[in-house]
Scaffold this active site. Structure first.
Site, PDB file in Angstrom:
ATOM      1  N   GLY A   1       6.794   0.216  -4.926  1.00 28.87           N
ATOM      2  CA  GLY A   1       6.785  -0.547  -3.682  1.00 28.87           C
ATOM      3  C   GLY A   1       5.431  -0.820  -3.078  1.00 28.87           C
ATOM      4  O   GLY A   1       4.583  -1.503  -3.647  1.00 28.87           O
TER       5      GLY A   1
ATOM      6  N   LYS B   1       8.556   7.663   4.821  1.00 26.52           N
ATOM      7  CA  LYS B   1       9.626   8.633   5.017  1.00 26.52           C
ATOM      8  C   LYS B   1       9.643   9.796   4.035  1.00 26.52           C
ATOM      9  O   LYS B   1       9.608   9.605   2.828  1.00 26.52           O
ATOM     10  CB  LYS B   1      10.968   7.907   4.941  1.00 26.52           C
ATOM     11  CG  LYS B   1      11.230   7.042   6.176  1.00 26.52           C
ATOM     12  CD  LYS B   1      12.331   6.061   5.928  1.00 26.52           C
ATOM     13  CE  LYS B   1      13.662   6.626   6.371  1.00 26.52           C
ATOM     14  NZ  LYS B   1      14.765   5.707   6.009  1.00 26.52           N
TER      15      LYS B   1
ATOM     16  N   GLY C   1      11.954   1.307  -7.446  1.00 29.90           N
ATOM     17  CA  GLY C   1      12.979   2.357  -7.428  1.00 29.90           C
ATOM     18  C   GLY C   1      13.110   3.059  -8.772  1.00 29.90           C
ATOM     19  O   GLY C   1      13.304   4.274  -8.832  1.00 29.90           O
TER      20      GLY C   1
ATOM     21  N   ARG D   1       6.377 -10.703 -11.554  1.00 25.87           N
ATOM     22  CA  ARG D   1       7.416 -10.231 -12.471  1.00 25.87           C
ATOM     23  C   ARG D   1       7.649 -11.209 -13.621  1.00 25.87           C
ATOM     24  O   ARG D   1       7.902 -10.785 -14.747  1.00 25.87           O
ATOM     25  CB  ARG D   1       8.725 -10.000 -11.711  1.00 25.87           C
ATOM     26  CG  ARG D   1       8.659  -8.744 -10.888  1.00 25.87           C
ATOM     27  CD  ARG D   1       9.926  -8.528 -10.122  1.00 25.87           C
ATOM     28  NE  ARG D   1       9.900  -7.239  -9.454  1.00 25.87           N
ATOM     29  CZ  ARG D   1      10.579  -6.963  -8.367  1.00 25.87           C
ATOM     30  NH1 ARG D   1      11.355  -7.877  -7.816  1.00 25.87           N
ATOM     31  NH2 ARG D   1      10.517  -5.775  -7.819  1.00 25.87           N
TER      32      ARG D   1
HETATM   33  P1  AMP Z   1       7.246   3.626   1.775  1.00 28.99           P
HETATM   34  O1  AMP Z   1       8.090   2.417   1.551  1.00 28.99           O
HETATM   35  O2  AMP Z   1       8.006   4.865   2.076  1.00 28.99           O
HETATM   36  O3  AMP Z   1       6.223   3.816   0.662  1.00 28.99           O
HETATM   37  O4  AMP Z   1       6.428   3.354   3.106  1.00 28.99           O
HETATM   38  C1  AMP Z   1       5.513   2.326   3.237  1.00 28.99           C
HETATM   39  C2  AMP Z   1       5.316   2.040   4.669  1.00 28.99           C
HETATM   40  O5  AMP Z   1       4.879   3.203   5.332  1.00 28.99           O
HETATM   41  C3  AMP Z   1       4.284   0.986   4.951  1.00 28.99           C
HETATM   42  O6  AMP Z   1       4.908  -0.144   5.500  1.00 28.99           O
HETATM   43  C4  AMP Z   1       3.336   1.626   5.943  1.00 28.99           C
HETATM   44  O7  AMP Z   1       2.986   0.798   7.026  1.00 28.99           O
HETATM   45  C5  AMP Z   1       4.149   2.796   6.464  1.00 28.99           C
HETATM   46  N1  AMP Z   1       3.297   3.887   6.929  1.00 28.99           N
HETATM   47  C6  AMP Z   1       2.307   4.497   6.284  1.00 28.99           C
HETATM   48  N2  AMP Z   1       1.718   5.411   7.064  1.00 28.99           N
HETATM   49  C7  AMP Z   1       2.353   5.389   8.256  1.00 28.99           C
HETATM   50  C8  AMP Z   1       2.201   6.106   9.465  1.00 28.99           C
HETATM   51  N3  AMP Z   1       1.239   7.035   9.602  1.00 28.99           N
HETATM   52  N4  AMP Z   1       3.029   5.806  10.478  1.00 28.99           N
HETATM   53  C9  AMP Z   1       3.971   4.869  10.344  1.00 28.99           C
HETATM   54  N5  AMP Z   1       4.183   4.166   9.210  1.00 28.99           N
HETATM   55  C10 AMP Z   1       3.368   4.417   8.179  1.00 28.99           C
END
Ligand code: AMP
Length: 404
Positions: A361, A205, A384, A35
Site C-alpha cells: 500500500g 493502525k 494485501g 500494474r
Molecule cells: P497504512 O495503510 O496502515 O500503511 O497507513 C498509511 C497511512 O497512515 C497514511 O495515510 C498516513 O498518513 C497515515 N499515518 C502515518 N503516520 C501517522 C500518524 N502519526 N498519525 C496519523 N496517521 C498517520
C-alpha cells in the site's frame, strides 16, 4: 509447476491471470498504469514465442453483476498501446464482452498466434470470488496453459487466481515473470534473510499489523515501529502521547509484543522523538519533542530528527530490510520528512549491499512519490497479498500453482 522461462509457448493459447485492477478517473482514464506495465514482460514473451494470450482480470469491486464503470473495455485502448510499444509492432487485441459463454469460446477459438483476447471483468460473476468450480473449469477450457501473474490477488482463493489451476497438469501451469519475481523476493526475506534483518513497520493502525509483527518476532533481529501505530506502543510503555493516534483496545497486545521481543533477542525500536501538531492539517503549528512527552491537544504526525538518526543507524547495519508503511502523514509536506529520511537510509543500505524490499500500500506510494523506487532492491506490487505472506500465511494463488 512448469518454469515460465523454459516453456515453449509456440502455438499455445495461454490463459494469463493478470492484475489490471488499475485506478480510473471519472472519465475512465487510467491514473496509474503500473500494474499493466508490470504484466507486459509475461505477455510479450508469450506473443514473441508464437503463442496467443487470453487475459483475465478483475477491476474494482462490482457486487451485483456488470457495472459500466468496472468494465475492462475502458482498458482496451491503453493496454493495446502499451502492448504495441512493448512489442514494437501492432498487436491485435480483441475484447470479449463477457468472460464466459459462447461468444467468449468462439473468440478464444478464433484467436491466432500473436493475438490477444481480453476478457470482461471476472468479478461480474459472483462465482469468481466464491471460487466456483464450474466457472473455473469454463475459464480453463479456453486455453492450453495457465499462468498466474497476479500477485496482488494471490491471497484470494478465487476461481481465476487459484481454483482453475487444478484443471491444468503440472507441465501446463506456472507463475508469470512478475509473480516469479514477487515470490522470489518475498522468500528471500522470510526464508533466507541474511542477518541482521530489520523490519520497518509503519502506517496508521496497529490492528492491521499485529499478525505481521508477531510473525516477524520470530524472523527479524530488529523491528522499527513508526507512523501512527507507534503511539499505541509508546502509551503501552507508559508514555504520554497527547492526542496521537491510539488504539486503546490494542494496548495489551502491544505490551505482549514488547515483552515477547524483550524475552527473545529481537530489538524493537520506537521513535525517540516526534514532530507534533496542534491539529491534523497541512498548516498545523508544529514542534519537535520526545515521543513519550506529547502534551494534551497535540498529536505526533511524523518521527522527529533524532528518530531519523536512531533508525538510520539500525538500517545501515542491516543486511536485509523489509519496509511496510510510512513513518508519518507523508501526504502532508510538514510530516513527510521522516518517511523521506527512512527511504534515503534504505537506499543507502541497499547501495552498500543490503537486500531491501518495500511493499504494501502506502509505502509503495511514498517511495514512488519520493523518487526512491529504483534505489531499493525490490518494490512489490502486492499490497494485501504481501502483508499476508509476511503474516506467515500460505497464499492460495501460490499454493494452487505449486500443488500437483
Ligand atoms: P497504512 O495503510 O496502515 O500503511 O497507513 C498509511 C497511512 O497512515 C497514511 O495515510 C498516513 O498518513 C497515515 N499515518 C502515518 N503516520 C501517522 C500518524 N502519526 N498519525 C496519523 N496517521 C498517520
Amino acid at each position: 509447476m512448469a518454469s515460465f522461462s523454459h516453456y515453449n509457448f509456440k502455438n499455445k493459447k495461454v490463459l494469463i491471470r493478470v492484475d489490471f485492477n488499475v485506478p480510473l478517473d471519472a472519465d475512465m482514464n487510467i491514473t496509474d498504469d503500473t500494474r499493466i506495465k508490470a504484466s507486459l514482460a509475461t505477455i510479450t514473451k508469450v506473443l514473441q514465442e508464437g503463442g496467443s494470450a487470453i487475459l483475465m482480470s478483475h477491476l474494482g469491486r462490482p457486487k451485483n453483476g456488470p457495472v459500466e464503470k468496472y468494465s475492462l473495455k475502458h482498458l482496451v485502448s491503453p493496454v493495446n498501446k502499451l502492448l504495441n510499444e512493448a512489442m514494437n509492432s501492432s498487436v491485435k487485441l480483441v475484447f470479449a464482452n463477457d468472460c464466459r459463454g459462447e461468444e467468449v469460446k468462439l473468440k478464444a477459438q478464433a484467436l491466432q498466434n500473436g493475438e490477444v483476447l481480453l476478457l470482461e471483468n471476472l468479478r461480474f460473476y459472483k462465482e469468481e470470488e466464491s471460487g466456483d468450480e464450474a466457472f473455473a473449469k469454463e475459464l480453463a477450457t479456453l486455453g492450453d496453459v495457465y499462468i498466474n501473474d497476479a500477485f496482488g490477488t494471490a491471497h484470494r482463493a478465487h476461481a481465476s487466481t487459484a481454483v482453475m489451476a487444478k484443471y491444468f497438469s503440472q507441465e501446463n501451469k506456472m507463475f508469470g515473470l512478475l509473480m516469479e519475481k514477487e515470490v522470489a523476493s518475498a522468500e528471500k526475506i522470510l526464508q533466507a534473510a541474511k542477518q541482521p534483518f530489520v523490519a520497518i513497520i509503519g502506517g496508521a493502525k496497529v490492528s492491521d499489523k499485529i499478525l505481521i509483527l508477531e510473525n516477524l518476532l520470530e524472523k527479524a533481529t530488529d523491528i522499527i515501529i513508526g507512523g501512527g501505530m507507534a503511539y499505541t506502543f509508546i502509551k503501552a510503555k507508559g508514555g504520554e502521547i497527547g492526542n496521537s493516534l491510539c488504539e486503546n483496545e490494542k494496548l495489551e497486545i502491544a505490551k505482549t509484543i514488547l515483552n515477547k521481543a524483550a524475552a527473545s533477542s529481537v530489538q524493537i525500536h520506537l521513535p525517540i522523538d516526534s514532530i507534533i501538531a496542534n491539529k491534523f492539517a497541512a498548516n498545523a503549528d508544529t514542534q519537535e519533542i520526545e515521543s513519550e512527552k506529547i502534551p494534551a491537544g497535540w498529536m505526533g504526525l511524523d518521527i522527529g530528527s533524532k528518530a531519523c538518526h536512531q533508525f538510520k543507524e539500525v538500517i545501515l547495519r542491516s543486511n536485509t530490510i523489509l519496509w511496510n508503511g510510512p513513518m508519518g502523514v507523508f501526504e502532508m509536506e510538514k510530516f513527510s520528512n521522516g518517511t523521506k529520511q527512512i527511504a534515503k537510509s534504505v537506499a543507502e543500505a541497499t547501495e552498500r549491499g543490503a537486500f531491501s524490499l518495500v511493499g504494501g500500500g502506502d509505502s509503495v506510494a511514498a517511495i514512488n512519490e519520493l523518487g526512491f523506487a529504483d534505489k531499493v532492491s525490490y518494490v512489490s506490487t502486492g499490497g494485501g497479498a504481501l502483508l499476508e505472506y509476511f503474516e506467515g500465511k500460505i497464499l492460495p494463488g501460490i499454493a494452487a500453482i505449486n500443488s500437483k
